[in-house]
Each structure stands twice: as structure tokens, then as C-alpha cells.
Scaffold this active site. Structure first.
Site, PDB file in Angstrom:
ATOM      1  N   ASP A 237      40.424  39.520  32.698  1.00  0.00           N
ATOM      2  CA  ASP A 237      39.943  40.858  33.075  1.00  0.00           C
ATOM      3  C   ASP A 237      40.879  41.635  33.993  1.00  0.00           C
ATOM      4  O   ASP A 237      40.893  42.855  33.996  1.00  0.00           O
ATOM      5  CB  ASP A 237      38.562  40.741  33.761  1.00  0.00           C
ATOM      6  CG  ASP A 237      38.573  39.791  34.955  1.00  0.00           C
ATOM      7  OD1 ASP A 237      39.633  39.251  35.287  1.00  0.00           O
ATOM      8  OD2 ASP A 237      37.488  39.579  35.545  1.00  0.00           O
ATOM      9  N   HIS A 238      41.715  40.925  34.761  1.00  0.00           N
ATOM     10  CA  HIS A 238      42.483  41.615  35.806  1.00  0.00           C
ATOM     11  C   HIS A 238      43.812  42.204  35.332  1.00  0.00           C
ATOM     12  O   HIS A 238      44.405  42.998  36.043  1.00  0.00           O
ATOM     13  CB  HIS A 238      42.772  40.646  36.958  1.00  0.00           C
ATOM     14  CG  HIS A 238      41.679  40.571  37.970  1.00  0.00           C
ATOM     15  ND1 HIS A 238      40.399  40.201  37.654  1.00  0.00           N
ATOM     16  CD2 HIS A 238      41.677  40.815  39.303  1.00  0.00           C
ATOM     17  CE1 HIS A 238      39.654  40.223  38.741  1.00  0.00           C
ATOM     18  NE2 HIS A 238      40.402  40.593  39.756  1.00  0.00           N
TER      19      HIS A 238
ATOM     20  N   ASP B 291      37.515  34.409  42.981  1.00  0.00           N
ATOM     21  CA  ASP B 291      37.512  35.856  43.134  1.00  0.00           C
ATOM     22  C   ASP B 291      36.492  36.177  44.215  1.00  0.00           C
ATOM     23  O   ASP B 291      35.404  35.593  44.245  1.00  0.00           O
ATOM     24  CB  ASP B 291      37.127  36.545  41.825  1.00  0.00           C
ATOM     25  CG  ASP B 291      37.326  38.039  41.936  1.00  0.00           C
ATOM     26  OD1 ASP B 291      38.393  38.520  41.517  1.00  0.00           O
ATOM     27  OD2 ASP B 291      36.433  38.726  42.470  1.00  0.00           O
TER      28      ASP B 291
ATOM     29  N   ARG C 132      35.713  48.138  46.683  1.00  0.00           N
ATOM     30  CA  ARG C 132      36.752  48.201  47.722  1.00  0.00           C
ATOM     31  C   ARG C 132      37.486  49.530  47.668  1.00  0.00           C
ATOM     32  O   ARG C 132      37.719  50.054  46.579  1.00  0.00           O
ATOM     33  CB  ARG C 132      37.786  47.101  47.504  1.00  0.00           C
ATOM     34  CG  ARG C 132      37.214  45.770  47.787  1.00  0.00           C
ATOM     35  CD  ARG C 132      38.183  44.817  48.387  1.00  0.00           C
ATOM     36  NE  ARG C 132      37.346  43.759  48.929  1.00  0.00           N
ATOM     37  CZ  ARG C 132      37.466  42.481  48.621  1.00  0.00           C
ATOM     38  NH1 ARG C 132      38.443  42.083  47.860  1.00  0.00           N
ATOM     39  NH2 ARG C 132      36.648  41.601  49.148  1.00  0.00           N
TER      40      ARG C 132
ATOM     41  N   SER D 100      40.328  39.639  49.690  1.00  0.00           N
ATOM     42  CA  SER D 100      40.116  38.796  48.514  1.00  0.00           C
ATOM     43  C   SER D 100      40.402  37.321  48.803  1.00  0.00           C
ATOM     44  O   SER D 100      40.894  36.958  49.859  1.00  0.00           O
ATOM     45  CB  SER D 100      40.986  39.286  47.363  1.00  0.00           C
ATOM     46  OG  SER D 100      42.184  38.578  47.351  1.00  0.00           O
TER      47      SER D 100
ATOM     48  N   ARG E 151      42.529  35.576  47.122  1.00  0.00           N
ATOM     49  CA  ARG E 151      43.758  35.179  46.422  1.00  0.00           C
ATOM     50  C   ARG E 151      44.589  34.204  47.254  1.00  0.00           C
ATOM     51  O   ARG E 151      44.976  34.483  48.380  1.00  0.00           O
ATOM     52  CB  ARG E 151      44.551  36.416  45.997  1.00  0.00           C
ATOM     53  CG  ARG E 151      45.246  37.169  47.056  1.00  0.00           C
ATOM     54  CD  ARG E 151      45.810  38.474  46.523  1.00  0.00           C
ATOM     55  NE  ARG E 151      44.739  39.365  46.104  1.00  0.00           N
ATOM     56  CZ  ARG E 151      44.732  40.687  46.316  1.00  0.00           C
ATOM     57  NH1 ARG E 151      45.749  41.269  46.911  1.00  0.00           N
ATOM     58  NH2 ARG E 151      43.726  41.434  45.920  1.00  0.00           N
TER      59      ARG E 151
HETATM   60  S1  SF4 Z   1      36.016  43.838  42.321  1.00  0.00           S
HETATM   61 FE1  SF4 Z   1      37.457  42.380  41.491  1.00  0.00          FE
HETATM   62  S2  SF4 Z   1      36.453  41.459  39.721  1.00  0.00           S
HETATM   63 FE2  SF4 Z   1      35.335  43.320  40.236  1.00  0.00          FE
HETATM   64  S3  SF4 Z   1      36.197  44.891  38.910  1.00  0.00           S
HETATM   65 FE3  SF4 Z   1      37.238  44.989  40.878  1.00  0.00          FE
HETATM   66  S4  SF4 Z   1      39.028  43.690  40.640  1.00  0.00           S
HETATM   67 FE4  SF4 Z   1      37.619  43.191  38.973  1.00  0.00          FE
END
Ligand code: SF4
Length: 757
Positions: A95-96, A160, A448, A643, A645
């Protein structure tokens, strides 16, 4: 069937006994999160009491989820561990890495081509180790987990930080680094400091323009970005039960923005409805039969202030929509005050882009409520004055939103649908003109809004609001537009007013049957090798980090003294750098490039003590490493917030940073650094931060005596020859000290697996 019914059945069989045992040991009523945590003790039985906020406890989560950016490093580490399959059910979600640019179809084609090497790697590792693989386009990790895997009372970890989204289905779901995922997948206990618990009682009922998003936006304003650190946030009360399951997930998702370990709701009818609608009647029945165990004990609910570490009450009937930002998700402004606050702060009023969707807010309810605003606009002869973008959270949601005519409504006001992926939420947005850094405003329903997060432009003022408010503001084109009180002028020159949004909790025509993008592990794949080209610039086989040589750290130059907010985005930027998430050497070229150097207030410009020149942070770190010397990083409060990460922790380790000393750490980042073997310390007197000078060489001594609760001595060798000795604290327990000594937690796991082989 994608979910693991047998594992879930076995869990529900044992849960009541485990809870009853915990109640006996603790000799008091239990909160919901305690019931779940004590049901997941690694040693299975509660043999003693653990203190919230101080004691480290080993847990056995039910499953692991990884997104493609973090999965690469997690799986590269797992491959070093010497196992032939994952010990718990696990899944990987692509997804990223999908760049949003020209719309869903074109962007998907580009992503599949440009990320082929990474997708092939992830797919083959998943096949080899029995891990579920969700192909690019299937959707965003947290939405997929909610739709398919989450179950009330369960416990999971995910690589995540928004993994807590599954709390909307009553799960303790915690965001971690890849090294933690490796612990669980290799069958080790997973360690966590037993969280404190914040209780939030919701009374009343949401109405009009207010939505679940506004609850968490208000909570973020109350608790700030660090107010939930080390805590589970537990929501309860009549108000909680009136919120849909997906609305609960939105609230839990954004608990990450207050630093919470996770957030959770007790099992209720809304969860049952969602489980049934998403094809999980079996689980709804099992959870229904265990209803009493899936909420806090009645004594807790009737006297919450006595049992929670902190207690807050919010009346939903009085809650108005909030807009949070810019640059931080806890700057909360009720919509009725936005005009006054925006003017006072000189925030640009013209909104260039409104974006809805993401893992946080792309439920059927969210889409249908936003679509009702769009329909109303069409009826009133209005179109969006801002650009308007939609990122569906999953293929399932995309399919039903299109089927039920919602995308047509968005397109009618000028909207454009991006791929089912993170896209603009993680800086994967090729936004025209953003590279010229214009001052501008965007508003989104993501979670965010740190500087540069969406489009890489430090001058983008990003605000967070509910999807329906974002839609209304995109139609008006103005940040200070309040749909509750303000009118707009339509294409006929008439003054018109938008109606309150309306929506549907679940799709009346069902979720439908589609190709959801899931790839089941294939037995044939177990035999094949995992191919990584040595020429690849995106993937690189890991080499174990060296063990600690048993010596004190002496004369380590200061690498950087970071000033103010230093999130994992500042430490290891996303956006462009996402493509190197499987290549430690290459991604280390972004280390701390977003952090502000205390001494010149610039980013990515620090003193190289060898040359006396100001150079980029990674270049200086590499120069020290090449000369065989380590270095020290100094940080401010809540260092590493944001995050999970682990690249933000592996990069300094790779670059030979020996220690990070800060005023305070964000939990996940501190653990990640410890796991990679970087010494993590906090100033015992925060004022000592000011004693660190740009040319300092730093000793960290008596490391052989490193022990839980024992302070560490740090000697600052100033350039004028003077020395200052300061004390630093650490939060290592005995087991974590072994990680440091072994060079990393993974080194220890590998040794253990070798012995047992
Ligand atoms: S918060 Fe993280 S998992 Fe959710 S859409 Fe944004 S980047 Fe993707």
C-alpha cells in the site's frame, strides 16, 4: 476463508479461564485492556501482578501485519533468523509504494512496473514462510485488517504506527518496528512495558456535522502529541456504543497521534453488525457468547476514576467539528473558532486541495456522508473550488463506492479518485508545483500533518478534519468556511447553504463479491530461493551488526544536536526515500536530513569535526564510520515520535552511531533503537542538553556495569579542554541489556535458533 477461525475459536475457549486467573492474581476488577493483555501473556498464566507503567511483560500476540515499506526490512531480518515459517498468522500489504499522480488506473500501472522487484520479493518471501500477501491495489493495511482479520479480544502487532485502527473491532493492536514483528514471527515472547490506561467515557450522541473523527481531534487537543505515551486509551459509555465500528476504528487509528500504545472499544452491537456484514458471522457469534469478557468489569465502568490512570468524559451531544493543524495533529480548533484563530495566526485561507480517504477515514459511512455533501452541492449548483481527491482504503470499499454511485457524485463536483493506497498520506503524491515550495493550504481526513508529510513542501499548511468537513471546505475553497453557519454563492449567483451530511453505516446492498487482491501462501513457493540481485539498489541482504566489544565508548564526536520536534519523518524521511526501505545502505543517506541542527538552525548541515566543514548529516556520519569512529546523537523531547519505522533506528546503527541521548523518547523509537543495538539514554537533568557543544567529544563510561535502573556516566570533552561529567538514565531491563551486548536483538534470536537447530 482468509481469517484463522481455528486460532480464534481456541482463543475464545481459553479466554474466560485466563481472565479469571488474572482477576484472582490482581484481586480487583479488570479493565478491558487488562483482560486482553493478561489473556495474551507469553507464559500463558498470570503468576504475579505487573505494575502498569513500569513493568516489562512478555506477550504472545495472535497475529502480525506488515505494510510493504516496513515489511521489506522486517522480512529481510526474519530471513536471518533461521526459521522455515512464521510462528503466528501474518500478512503483508502493498500500500505504501504507490505514487498518486494521474488517477487510480494510470498510477497503479506505474506502481506495478516501478516496484516490481519489491513486490516480487515480498510475494516470494510470503510464499516461502506461509504469510498472506495482499497485492498492490488490494488496499491499505489497516482497512484490510479491519475488514478481514481483526477480532474482539484479540491482540496483534503491526509494523505500522496506525495498527491500533483494529481497536475499532475490540482488539489490542499495537504499532511496532520490524524487529518486534520478527520476535513474534520467530515464536519469541514480545516485550512491552505494561501500559497505563486512560479511560474516556463518551456520553450523548453525535449529530449534524459532527463525526467520530471529531472525537479524536478533540482528544488530541486535550492530551497533545505525547499525552497518550505509554498508555492504552479505553473508550466506553453509551456514546461509545452509538458509534459505528468503522467510526471507532477512526478514533483508535488516530490514537497514534497522541502517542498512545493503542486505543480500544468494548464489544457491542455495532461491532457485531460489522462482523456480520463483512462475512464473519462465526466470529460475531463467538464474541457475542463472550460479551461479558469483552468489556471492562462493571465495577470499573461504574467508578472509572478509581481504576483508570487518567479519566476523561466527553459529551458527544455538545461536540462540534474540529479542524486540527497546521503542522501538528494536536493543534485543535473547533470549527466555530476557525475564522478568528486562522486570522490571528495568518494561516492562508485559500484551500488548494481537499483530500478524503486513507486508512483513517474511508469506511462506507465516511464515503456515503461525504457523498451526501457532494450530492447536495450538485443539487445546489455548486462545484468544488479546491481540487478534491479521494483515496479509498481498500478494493472492497472502492468497489462498493463505485457500485453505489458515490464516485460519480465526487466526480460531478470535480473530484478525482486515486488508487487504493496510502498515496498523499505518506508523501507519495507527485503534486504539480510542490517542488517550488509555495505557501499554500490543504485539508485532509488523514491522520498526520507534519511538515512536508503529504507533498514534501515545507510551506504546505496541512489541516486534518472529518471527510464530510473536508468535502464542504473543498467545495467552498476556504479554510475558514463553516458549513454549519455559512452560505456559498452558486453558479447562478444565488446564496445557498449546504445541508447536514447523512450516511449509511454499512452498505445496504452488501460488500459484494470481488477479487480482493489476496494471495494465499503457495506451497510450491516454499521450495524456491529468494532472489535478490547484488546490483539492486532497492533490496540488500542484511549483514548482522557487530557485537559490542565490551569497551566503553571514548571520544565519540557529536554527530548532531537536534533542536525541537524530531519525528521519525525528520530522522528517516518517507516520500522519495520509501523506495529504499529494503536497502539499508542506500536509505541511510536520508538519516536525520529533516532534523534541525541546534547550532545553526539549519536542516542537513552539521559540522564535520574532521574537516571543520558543514556537510550533510549522512555524509558526516559516513566519514566518521569510514575513519573507524562512532558518534553520538543528541535530541530534545519526545524524540522519534510518529511512526514505527525501524529504519530510523537501523540507519544510525549502520552509520556507527553508538548512542542517542535525549530529553525524552517516543516509545516505539526507543525500543527500535535498543533492538538494533544503539545505546539509548535520557538526560537525568534535562538542562544538561544545553551543555552539549558543537565540537564536543563524548565518553560514555562504565558500560560493563550497565544494569537496570542504574545511571550511566557521560563525560563531555569540550573543545577548550574542559570536561563536564553528567548522568544519564536508561530504561533497559536485563533482557534488553543482552540485546545491546549481542549487537542487536536479532543477533540473540539467531544464536538461540542455531542452538535449537
Ligand atoms: S496513516 Fe499510514 S497506513 Fe494509513 S494511509 Fe497514511 S501512510 Fe498509509
Amino acid at each position: 476463508m482468509i481469517f484463522d477461525l481455528e486460532m480464534i475459536q481456541s482463543f475464545y475457549r481459553e479466554m474466560p479461564g485466563r481472565i479469571s486467573n488474572a482477576r484472582k492474581v490482581l484481586r480487583r476488577p479488570l479493565t478491558l485492556s487488562e483482560k486482553i493483555l493478561y489473556s495474551h501473556l507469553f507464559n500463558r498464566k498470570s503468576e504475579g501482578t505487573y505494575n502498569r507503567g513500569t513493568d516489562y511483560v512478555e506477550f504472545a500476540p495472535d497475529r502480525v501485519a506488515m505494510q510493504d515499506a516496513t515489511a521489506q526490512m522486517a522480512l529481510l531480518q526474519f530471513m536471518m533468523a533461521g526459521k522455515d515459517h512464521s510462528s503466528v498468522p501474518a500478512s503483508v500489504h502493498c500500500d505504501h509504494l504507490i505514487m498518486a499522480k494521474e488517477g487510480a488506473s494510470a498510477d497503479m500501472k506505474t506502481a506495478v512496473y516501478t516496484n516490481k522487484e519489491v513486490y516480487d520479493f515480498l510475494s516470494s518471501v510470503c510464499n516461502k514462510y506461509d504469510i498472506g500477501f495482499w497485492k498492490p491495489g488490494a488496499g491499505i493495511i489497516h482497512q484490510i485488517i479491519l475488514e478481514n482479520y481483526a477480532f474482539p479480544g484479540g491482540m496483534m502487532i503491526g509494523t505500522d504506527s496506525h495498527t491500533p485502527n483494529a481497536g475499532g473491532l475490540g482488539m489490542v493492536a499495537i504499532g511496532v518496528g520490524g524487529a518486534d514483528a520478527v520476535d513474534v514471527m520467530t515464536g519469541m515472547g514480545w516485550e512491552l512495558k505494561l501500559p497505563k490506561i486512560i479511560g474516556i467515557k463518551l456520553t450523548g450522541k453525535l449529530s449534524g456535522w459532527s463525526s467520530p473523527k471529531d472525537i479524536i481531534l478533540k482528544v488530541a487537543g486535550l492530551l497533545t502529541v505525547s499525552g497518550g505515551t505509554g498508555c492504552v486509551v479505553e473508550y466506553f459509555g453509551d456514546g461509545a456504543e452509538s458509534i459505528s465500528c468503522t467510526g471507532k476504528a477512526t478514533i483508535c487509528n488516530m490514537g497514534a497521534e497522541i502517542g498512545a500504545t493503542c486505543s480500544i472499544f468494548g464489544y457491542d452491537n455495532a461491532m457485531s453488525r460489522y462482523l456480520n456484514a463483512t462475512g464473519r458471522k462465526d466470529i460475531a457469534d463467538l464474541a457475542g457468547a463472550n460479551r461479558e469478557h469483552l468489556k471492562s468489569d462493571s465495577e470499573v465502568l461504574s467508578d472509572p476514576a478509581k481504576y483508570y490512570d487518567k479519566f476523561i468524559e466527553i459529551n458527544l451531544s455538545e461536540l462540534e467539528p474540529y479542524i486540527n493543524g497546521p503542522f501538528t495533529p494536536d493543534l485543535a480548533t473547533p470549527i466555530s473558532r476557525m475564522k478568528e484563530v486562522a486570522e490571528k495566526n495568518n494561516w492562508p485561507d485559500k484551500v488548494e486541495v481537499g483530500l478524503i480517504g486513507s486508512c483513517t477515514n474511508s469506511s462506507y459511512e465516511d464515503i456515503s456522508r461525504s457523498a451526501s455533501v457532494a450530492k447536495n452541492a450538485v443539487d445546489l449548483r455548486l462545484t468544488a473550488r479546491s481540487e478534491f481527491k479521494i483515496t479509498p482504503g481498500s478494493e472492497q470499499i472502492r468497489y462498493i463506492a463505485e457500485r453505489d454511485g458515490y464516485f460519480k457524485l465526487f466526480e460531478a463536483i470535480g473530484g478525482e479518485v486515486f488508487a487504493n493506497a496510502c498515496g498523499p498520506c505518506i508523501g507519495q503524491w507527485e503534486r504539480k508545483g510542490a517542488d517550488k515550495n509555495p505557501v499554500n493550504t490543504v485539508i485532509h481526513s488523514f491522520n498526520r500533518n507534519f511538515a512536508k508529510r503529504a507533498d514534501g513542501n515545507p510551506n504546505t499548511f496541512a489541516f486534518v478534519a472529518s471527510p464530510e468537513i473536508v468535502t464542504a471546505i473543498a467545495i467552498s475553497g476556504k479554510l475558514t468556511f463553516n458549513p454549519i453557519t455559512d452560505s456559498l454563492v452558486n453558479s447562478d449567483g444565488k446564496e445557498v447553504k449546504l445541508s447536514e451530511p447523512s450516511g449509511t453505516e454499512l452498505p445496504p446492498n452488501g460488500f459484494g463479491s470481488i477479487d480482493n487482491g489476496y494471495q494465499k501462501p503457495d506451497n510450491e513457493g516454499k521450495k524456491g530461493p529468494i532472489a535478490i540481485s547484488v546490483e539492486s539498489d532497492r533490496l540488500q541482504i542484511l549483514e548482522p551488526f557487530q557485537e559490542w566489544d565490551g569497551k566503553d565508548f571514548k571520544a565519540l564526536p557529536l554527530l548532531i544536536k537536534a533542536k525541537g520536534k524530531c519525528t521519525t519523518d525528520h530522522i528517516s524521511m518517507a516520500g522519495f526515500w520509501l523506495k529504499y526501505r529494503g536497502h539499508l545502505e542506500n536509505i541511510s543517506n536520508n538519516y536525520m536530513i529533516g532534523a534541525v541542527n541546534f547550532f545553526n538552525e539549519k536542516t542537513n548541515s552539521i559540522l564535520n569535526q574532521i574537516t571543520g566543514q558543514y556537510e550533510p548529516v549522512p555524509a558526516v556520519a559516513m566519514a566518521y564510520k569510514a575513519s573507524g569512529i562512532g558518534s553520538v546523537v543528541i535530541g530534545d523531547e519526545n524524540f522519534g515520535e510518529g511512526s514505527s519505522r525501524e529504519h530510523a533506528a537501523m540507519e544510525p546503527r549502520y552509520l556507527n552511531v553508538k548512542a542517542v541521548i535525549v530529553k525524552s523518547f517516543a516509545r516505539i523509537h526507543e525500543t527500535n533503537l535498543k533492538k538494533q543495538g544503539v545505546l539509548t539514554l535520557t538526560f537525568s537533568d534535562k538542562a544538561d542538553y544545553s551543555k552539549i557543544l558543537e565540537n564536543d567529544k563524548i565518553d560514555i563510561i562504565d558500560l560493563k556495569l550497565l544494569a537496570p535502573g542504574k545511571q550511566v556516566t557521560v563525560v563531555l570533552n569540550h573543545p577548550d579542554g574542559k570536561k563536564e561529567t553528567i548522568k544519564a538514565n536508561h530504561s533497559y531491563n536485563a533482557a534488553q541489556i543482552e540485546w545491546f551486548k549481542a549487537g542487536s536483538a536479532l543477533n540473540l534470536i539467531r544464536k538461540a535458533n542455531k542452538k535449537s537447530a
